[in-house]
Design a protein around this motif. Structure first.
Motif, mmCIF file in Angstrom:
data_model
loop_
_atom_site.group_PDB
_atom_site.id
_atom_site.type_symbol
_atom_site.label_atom_id
_atom_site.label_comp_id
_atom_site.label_asym_id
_atom_site.label_seq_id
_atom_site.Cartn_x
_atom_site.Cartn_y
_atom_site.Cartn_z
ATOM 1 N N ALA A 67 0.819 -1.225 -0.086
ATOM 2 C CA ALA A 67 -0.010 -0.013 0.004
ATOM 3 C C ALA A 67 0.929 1.299 -0.052
ATOM 4 C CB ALA A 67 -0.915 0.011 1.084
ATOM 5 N N GLY A 68 2.068 1.176 0.803
ATOM 6 C CA GLY A 68 2.808 2.509 0.771
ATOM 7 C C GLY A 68 3.516 2.611 -0.444
ATOM 8 N N ALA A 69 4.115 1.630 -1.221
ATOM 9 C CA ALA A 69 4.703 1.710 -2.376
ATOM 10 C C ALA A 69 3.686 2.137 -3.520
ATOM 11 C CB ALA A 69 5.257 0.230 -2.972
ATOM 12 N N LEU A 70 2.397 1.878 -3.553
ATOM 13 C CA LEU A 70 1.495 2.109 -4.347
ATOM 14 C C LEU A 70 0.892 3.654 -4.076
ATOM 15 C CD1 LEU A 70 -0.501 1.647 -6.887
ATOM 16 C CD2 LEU A 70 -2.065 0.931 -5.174
ATOM 17 N N ILE A 74 1.719 6.704 -6.799
ATOM 18 C CA ILE A 74 0.569 7.667 -7.259
ATOM 19 C C ILE A 74 0.836 9.045 -6.924
ATOM 20 C CG2 ILE A 74 -1.953 8.390 -6.763
ATOM 21 C CD1 ILE A 74 -2.429 5.226 -6.243
ATOM 22 N N LEU A 75 1.397 9.358 -5.675
ATOM 23 C CA LEU A 75 1.746 10.741 -5.468
ATOM 24 C C LEU A 75 2.832 11.044 -6.417
ATOM 25 C CD1 LEU A 75 1.356 12.651 -3.378
ATOM 26 C CD2 LEU A 75 3.496 11.832 -2.118
ATOM 27 N N TYR A 76 3.829 10.549 -6.520
ATOM 28 C CA TYR A 76 4.991 10.741 -7.550
ATOM 29 C C TYR A 76 4.317 11.332 -9.112
ATOM 30 C CZ TYR A 76 9.034 10.761 -10.545
ATOM 31 O OH TYR A 76 10.199 10.951 -11.378
ATOM 32 N N ASN A 77 3.528 10.075 -9.493
ATOM 33 C CA ASN A 77 2.937 10.401 -10.828
ATOM 34 C C ASN A 77 2.169 11.559 -11.037
ATOM 35 O OD1 ASN A 77 4.400 8.408 -12.302
ATOM 36 N ND2 ASN A 77 3.244 6.806 -11.313
ATOM 37 N N VAL A 78 1.198 11.867 -9.943
ATOM 38 C CA VAL A 78 0.410 12.998 -9.915
ATOM 39 C C VAL A 78 1.219 14.355 -10.007
ATOM 40 C CG1 VAL A 78 -1.272 14.197 -8.330
ATOM 41 C CG2 VAL A 78 -1.609 11.876 -9.068
ATOM 42 N N PHE A 79 2.192 14.309 -8.941
ATOM 43 C CA PHE A 79 3.160 15.600 -9.119
ATOM 44 C C PHE A 79 3.742 15.716 -10.314
ATOM 45 C CE2 PHE A 79 7.301 17.197 -8.198
ATOM 46 C CZ PHE A 79 6.953 18.510 -7.602
ATOM 47 N N ALA A 80 4.403 14.603 -10.942
ATOM 48 C CA ALA A 80 5.064 14.801 -12.147
ATOM 49 C C ALA A 80 4.282 14.957 -13.365
ATOM 50 C CB ALA A 80 5.764 13.516 -12.336
ATOM 51 N N LEU A 81 3.099 14.599 -13.460
ATOM 52 C CA LEU A 81 2.027 14.882 -14.377
ATOM 53 C C LEU A 81 1.750 16.157 -14.433
ATOM 54 C CD1 LEU A 81 0.239 13.761 -16.575
ATOM 55 C CD2 LEU A 81 -1.424 13.125 -15.115
ATOM 56 N N GLY A 82 1.210 16.784 -13.212
ATOM 57 C CA GLY A 82 1.030 18.150 -12.919
ATOM 58 C C GLY A 82 2.136 19.139 -13.459
ATOM 59 N N LEU A 83 3.329 18.758 -13.129
ATOM 60 C CA LEU A 83 4.245 19.563 -13.788
ATOM 61 C C LEU A 83 4.705 19.595 -15.536
ATOM 62 C CD1 LEU A 83 7.317 19.059 -11.492
ATOM 63 C CD2 LEU A 83 5.981 21.263 -11.519
ATOM 64 N N VAL A 107 13.484 0.593 -3.734
ATOM 65 C CA VAL A 107 14.350 0.860 -2.839
ATOM 66 C C VAL A 107 13.538 0.873 -1.513
ATOM 67 C CG1 VAL A 107 15.922 2.517 -1.495
ATOM 68 C CG2 VAL A 107 16.349 2.029 -3.781
ATOM 69 N N TYR A 108 12.392 1.726 -1.482
ATOM 70 C CA TYR A 108 11.449 1.834 -0.350
ATOM 71 C C TYR A 108 10.787 0.211 0.111
ATOM 72 C CZ TYR A 108 6.897 2.222 1.696
ATOM 73 O OH TYR A 108 5.721 2.009 2.489
ATOM 74 N N THR A 109 10.572 -0.574 -1.262
ATOM 75 C CA THR A 109 10.056 -1.837 -0.622
ATOM 76 C C THR A 109 11.010 -2.550 0.011
ATOM 77 O OG1 THR A 109 8.553 -1.295 -2.665
ATOM 78 C CG2 THR A 109 8.918 -3.718 -1.840
ATOM 79 N N VAL A 110 12.201 -2.795 -0.352
ATOM 80 C CA VAL A 110 13.351 -3.561 -0.122
ATOM 81 C C VAL A 110 13.659 -2.984 1.537
ATOM 82 C CG1 VAL A 110 15.781 -4.032 0.080
ATOM 83 C CG2 VAL A 110 14.127 -4.142 -2.063
#
Length: 128
Positions: A67-70, A74-83, A107-110
């Protein structure tokens, strides 16, 4: 199951393959973990059956990692898409950031899995 409860079945996978398949989680107990048990979701060595509570605790923690990785993705892609939509992100920067985002999630997952494995008292995540 008919009452809405989740059911875990533990068996040898031979004469109880139907029950293993019907259960929400089927764990086959075998002397050799390479044994083929088509009705089970997991295989555990007979000598490790006492470790099932640790396995369940680790599985619950692993759901949090997924859930954290997902969420991170999502957060990263929404931010990058906005830019990108605003024209503030060049194609070259976007091309560099995509693999960086994948590496970040890996890295987060491992790190998270190793942390939770140590927290439940295991040195390595895969060895329960």
């Amino acid at each position: 199951q008919s009452d809405g409860n989740r059911v875990m079945m533990i068996g040898d996978g031979l004469n109880d393959a139907g029950a293993l398949r019907q259960s929400d989680v089927g764990i086959a107990v075998a002397e050799d973990t390479a044994t083929f048990t088509p009705g089970s979701d997991a295989i555990i060595e007979a000598g490790s059956i006492g470790k099932i509570p640790s396995l369940l605790a680790f599985a619950k923690k692993s759901k949090r990692v997924v859930a954290g990785a997902l969420s991170l993705t999502i957060l990263y892609n929404v931010f990058a898409l906005g830019l990108a939509v605003q024209g503030q992100l060049s194609p070259l920067v976007a091309a560099v950031l995509m693999p960086v985002s994948s590496i970040t999630v890996v890295v987060y997952t491992v790190v998270s899995v190793r942390f939770f494995a140590r927290k439940i008292g295991r040195d390595r995540a895969g060895v329960l």
